[in-house]
Design a protein around this motif. Sequence first.
Motif, PDB file in Angstrom:
ATOM      1  N   GLU A  76       0.858  -1.183   0.000  1.00 22.87           N
ATOM      2  CA  GLU A  76       0.000   0.000   0.000  1.00 22.87           C
ATOM      3  C   GLU A  76       0.892   1.229   0.000  1.00 22.87           C
ATOM      4  O   GLU A  76       1.798   1.356   0.825  1.00 22.87           O
ATOM      5  N   GLY A  77       0.655   2.128  -0.934  1.00 24.02           N
ATOM      6  CA  GLY A  77       1.449   3.351  -1.031  1.00 24.02           C
ATOM      7  C   GLY A  77       2.503   3.258  -2.119  1.00 24.02           C
ATOM      8  O   GLY A  77       2.553   2.296  -2.884  1.00 24.02           O
ATOM      9  N   GLU A  78       3.323   4.291  -2.169  1.00 30.53           N
ATOM     10  CA  GLU A  78       4.359   4.391  -3.193  1.00 30.53           C
ATOM     11  C   GLU A  78       5.710   4.638  -2.531  1.00 30.53           C
ATOM     12  O   GLU A  78       6.093   5.787  -2.290  1.00 30.53           O
ATOM     13  N   PRO A  79       6.440   3.567  -2.211  1.00 29.78           N
ATOM     14  CA  PRO A  79       7.749   3.744  -1.580  1.00 29.78           C
ATOM     15  C   PRO A  79       8.696   4.538  -2.481  1.00 29.78           C
ATOM     16  O   PRO A  79       8.594   4.485  -3.707  1.00 29.78           O
ATOM     17  N   ARG A  80       9.592   5.247  -1.837  1.00 29.62           N
ATOM     18  CA  ARG A  80      10.649   5.962  -2.556  1.00 29.62           C
ATOM     19  C   ARG A  80      11.905   5.099  -2.560  1.00 29.62           C
ATOM     20  O   ARG A  80      11.981   4.099  -1.843  1.00 29.62           O
ATOM     21  N   ALA A  81      12.883   5.496  -3.337  1.00 28.40           N
ATOM     22  CA  ALA A  81      14.148   4.758  -3.380  1.00 28.40           C
ATOM     23  C   ALA A  81      14.765   4.660  -1.985  1.00 28.40           C
ATOM     24  O   ALA A  81      15.329   3.628  -1.621  1.00 28.40           O
ATOM     25  N   ALA A  82      14.632   5.718  -1.171  1.00 28.55           N
ATOM     26  CA  ALA A  82      15.187   5.701   0.191  1.00 28.55           C
ATOM     27  C   ALA A  82      14.501   4.635   1.050  1.00 28.55           C
ATOM     28  O   ALA A  82      15.148   4.006   1.900  1.00 28.55           O
ATOM     29  N   ASP A  83      13.211   4.412   0.833  1.00 30.32           N
ATOM     30  CA  ASP A  83      12.496   3.372   1.580  1.00 30.32           C
ATOM     31  C   ASP A  83      13.024   1.985   1.218  1.00 30.32           C
ATOM     32  O   ASP A  83      13.168   1.124   2.089  1.00 30.32           O
ATOM     33  N   ALA A 123      -9.455   3.521  -4.419  1.00 30.40           N
ATOM     34  CA  ALA A 123      -8.985   4.450  -5.448  1.00 30.40           C
ATOM     35  C   ALA A 123      -8.060   5.514  -4.882  1.00 30.40           C
ATOM     36  O   ALA A 123      -7.141   5.976  -5.565  1.00 30.40           O
ATOM     37  N   ALA A 124      -8.259   5.910  -3.640  1.00 31.68           N
ATOM     38  CA  ALA A 124      -7.444   6.973  -3.050  1.00 31.68           C
ATOM     39  C   ALA A 124      -6.094   6.465  -2.541  1.00 31.68           C
ATOM     40  O   ALA A 124      -5.242   7.261  -2.161  1.00 31.68           O
ATOM     41  N   LYS A 125      -5.895   5.154  -2.508  1.00 35.51           N
ATOM     42  CA  LYS A 125      -4.643   4.573  -2.001  1.00 35.51           C
ATOM     43  C   LYS A 125      -3.944   3.812  -3.123  1.00 35.51           C
ATOM     44  O   LYS A 125      -4.347   2.700  -3.472  1.00 35.51           O
ATOM     45  N   PRO A 126      -2.894   4.376  -3.711  1.00 31.82           N
ATOM     46  CA  PRO A 126      -2.177   3.656  -4.762  1.00 31.82           C
ATOM     47  C   PRO A 126      -1.411   2.467  -4.162  1.00 31.82           C
ATOM     48  O   PRO A 126      -1.172   2.415  -2.957  1.00 31.82           O
ATOM     49  N   THR A 127      -1.062   1.519  -5.015  1.00 32.86           N
ATOM     50  CA  THR A 127      -0.230   0.397  -4.596  1.00 32.86           C
ATOM     51  C   THR A 127       0.992   0.320  -5.494  1.00 32.86           C
ATOM     52  O   THR A 127       0.996   0.866  -6.600  1.00 32.86           O
ATOM     53  N   SER A 128       2.000  -0.361  -5.012  1.00 34.80           N
ATOM     54  CA  SER A 128       3.237  -0.556  -5.759  1.00 34.80           C
ATOM     55  C   SER A 128       3.676  -1.998  -5.571  1.00 34.80           C
ATOM     56  O   SER A 128       3.324  -2.644  -4.583  1.00 34.80           O
ATOM     57  N   TRP A 129       4.478  -2.486  -6.508  1.00 36.14           N
ATOM     58  CA  TRP A 129       5.052  -3.824  -6.399  1.00 36.14           C
ATOM     59  C   TRP A 129       6.556  -3.706  -6.192  1.00 36.14           C
ATOM     60  O   TRP A 129       7.219  -2.946  -6.893  1.00 36.14           O
ATOM     61  N   ILE A 130       7.069  -4.469  -5.220  1.00 37.46           N
ATOM     62  CA  ILE A 130       8.506  -4.546  -4.997  1.00 37.46           C
ATOM     63  C   ILE A 130       8.914  -6.012  -4.930  1.00 37.46           C
ATOM     64  O   ILE A 130       8.102  -6.875  -4.606  1.00 37.46           O
ATOM     65  N   GLU A 131      10.158  -6.273  -5.284  1.00 34.82           N
ATOM     66  CA  GLU A 131      10.710  -7.616  -5.147  1.00 34.82           C
ATOM     67  C   GLU A 131      11.744  -7.585  -4.035  1.00 34.82           C
ATOM     68  O   GLU A 131      12.622  -6.727  -4.024  1.00 34.82           O
ATOM     69  N   LEU A 132      11.617  -8.514  -3.106  1.00 39.48           N
ATOM     70  CA  LEU A 132      12.588  -8.675  -2.031  1.00 39.48           C
ATOM     71  C   LEU A 132      13.228 -10.045  -2.169  1.00 39.48           C
ATOM     72  O   LEU A 132      12.513 -11.046  -2.314  1.00 39.48           O
ATOM     73  N   SER A 133      14.560 -10.086  -2.145  1.00 39.85           N
ATOM     74  CA  SER A 133      15.297 -11.349  -2.187  1.00 39.85           C
ATOM     75  C   SER A 133      15.979 -11.504  -0.839  1.00 39.85           C
ATOM     76  O   SER A 133      16.883 -10.742  -0.498  1.00 39.85           O
ATOM     77  N   ILE A 134      15.525 -12.510  -0.072  1.00 44.60           N
ATOM     78  CA  ILE A 134      16.011 -12.704   1.288  1.00 44.60           C
ATOM     79  C   ILE A 134      16.595 -14.100   1.441  1.00 44.60           C
ATOM     80  O   ILE A 134      16.276 -15.013   0.672  1.00 44.60           O
ATOM     81  N   THR A 135      17.455 -14.267   2.449  1.00 46.58           N
ATOM     82  CA  THR A 135      18.031 -15.584   2.739  1.00 46.58           C
ATOM     83  C   THR A 135      17.549 -16.109   4.085  1.00 46.58           C
ATOM     84  O   THR A 135      17.973 -17.181   4.504  1.00 46.58           O
ATOM     85  N   THR A 146       7.909  -4.719   5.400  1.00 45.03           N
ATOM     86  CA  THR A 146       7.287  -3.628   4.641  1.00 45.03           C
ATOM     87  C   THR A 146       6.429  -2.760   5.555  1.00 45.03           C
ATOM     88  O   THR A 146       6.407  -1.537   5.405  1.00 45.03           O
ATOM     89  N   ALA A 147       5.751  -3.370   6.519  1.00 45.09           N
ATOM     90  CA  ALA A 147       4.942  -2.589   7.467  1.00 45.09           C
ATOM     91  C   ALA A 147       5.830  -1.695   8.323  1.00 45.09           C
ATOM     92  O   ALA A 147       5.460  -0.552   8.621  1.00 45.09           O
ATOM     93  N   ALA A 148       7.007  -2.185   8.697  1.00 44.72           N
ATOM     94  CA  ALA A 148       7.912  -1.418   9.558  1.00 44.72           C
ATOM     95  C   ALA A 148       8.403  -0.142   8.893  1.00 44.72           C
ATOM     96  O   ALA A 148       8.732   0.828   9.578  1.00 44.72           O
ATOM     97  N   VAL A 149       8.442  -0.123   7.561  1.00 45.67           N
ATOM     98  CA  VAL A 149       8.878   1.095   6.861  1.00 45.67           C
ATOM     99  C   VAL A 149       7.689   1.879   6.303  1.00 45.67           C
ATOM    100  O   VAL A 149       7.860   2.797   5.514  1.00 45.67           O
ATOM    101  N   GLY A 150       6.479   1.497   6.722  1.00 48.09           N
ATOM    102  CA  GLY A 150       5.301   2.296   6.406  1.00 48.09           C
ATOM    103  C   GLY A 150       4.519   1.894   5.171  1.00 48.09           C
ATOM    104  O   GLY A 150       3.664   2.655   4.705  1.00 48.09           O
ATOM    105  N   PHE A 151       4.778   0.697   4.632  1.00 42.17           N
ATOM    106  CA  PHE A 151       4.101   0.254   3.422  1.00 42.17           C
ATOM    107  C   PHE A 151       3.591  -1.174   3.610  1.00 42.17           C
ATOM    108  O   PHE A 151       4.247  -2.139   3.212  1.00 42.17           O
ATOM    109  N   PRO A 152       2.421  -1.325   4.224  1.00 40.92           N
ATOM    110  CA  PRO A 152       1.899  -2.670   4.508  1.00 40.92           C
ATOM    111  C   PRO A 152       1.719  -3.498   3.233  1.00 40.92           C
ATOM    112  O   PRO A 152       1.329  -2.984   2.189  1.00 40.92           O
ATOM    113  N   THR A 153       2.021  -4.776   3.354  1.00 40.10           N
ATOM    114  CA  THR A 153       1.855  -5.706   2.238  1.00 40.10           C
ATOM    115  C   THR A 153       0.386  -6.080   2.085  1.00 40.10           C
ATOM    116  O   THR A 153      -0.258  -6.495   3.043  1.00 40.10           O
TER     117      THR A 153
END
Length: 189
Positions: A76-83, A123-135, A146-153
């Motif tokens: 939920e939302g539009e993370p920035r590169a810093a996020d 409609a008022a809440k845009p979404t974005s897709w990110i890929e996370l590669s974790i071990t 994602t929730a901890a940085v303000g963008f709930p999955t």
Amino acid sequence: MPLLALNKPYGTICQFSPHETRPSLADWVRVPGVYPAGRLDSDSEGLLLLTDDGALQARIAEPRHKLVKRYWAQVEGEPRAADLKTLARGVDLGDYLTRPCRVEFVEPPAALWPRNPPIRYRAAKPTSWIELSITEGKNRQVRRMTAAVGFPTLRLVRVGIGALDIFALGLAPGDTVELPTRAPWDGVA
């Protein structure tokens, strides 16, 4: 020693025993004696490997082997590169600090199946897709990160384990395919 790849559908629990309200792995996997190598919570979907070989199961699931798992998260939302950099450095979740990981924006391909039921649409809440590669692979780790940085999955799909890719395997939700147990897919000699 079978090794199966399953595209675990949304809502399915990662156990073979029956559940009162949800489908289980027994609804999709007909090979006896296999167990999941790692887990996906019922709200997550995508690539799950199953085997009857305990050593192979450990090599796939245990973080000490550092086998990369790739997830696509619709947030939920539009993370920035810093996020994304914050996520990549590792996130303090209170009970542990996540390991550094790779994070990037993605455009989901047309091959990504629709989720049933669909995610909520506002409609008022845009979404974005990110890929996370974790071990790692701690309980609900990507969702908590994602929730901890303000963008709930809103939707979470595991798209890869090691060199395996769910789209290259051509698996629709609920489909399985048998894989060779000795293969370069895992990157482990």
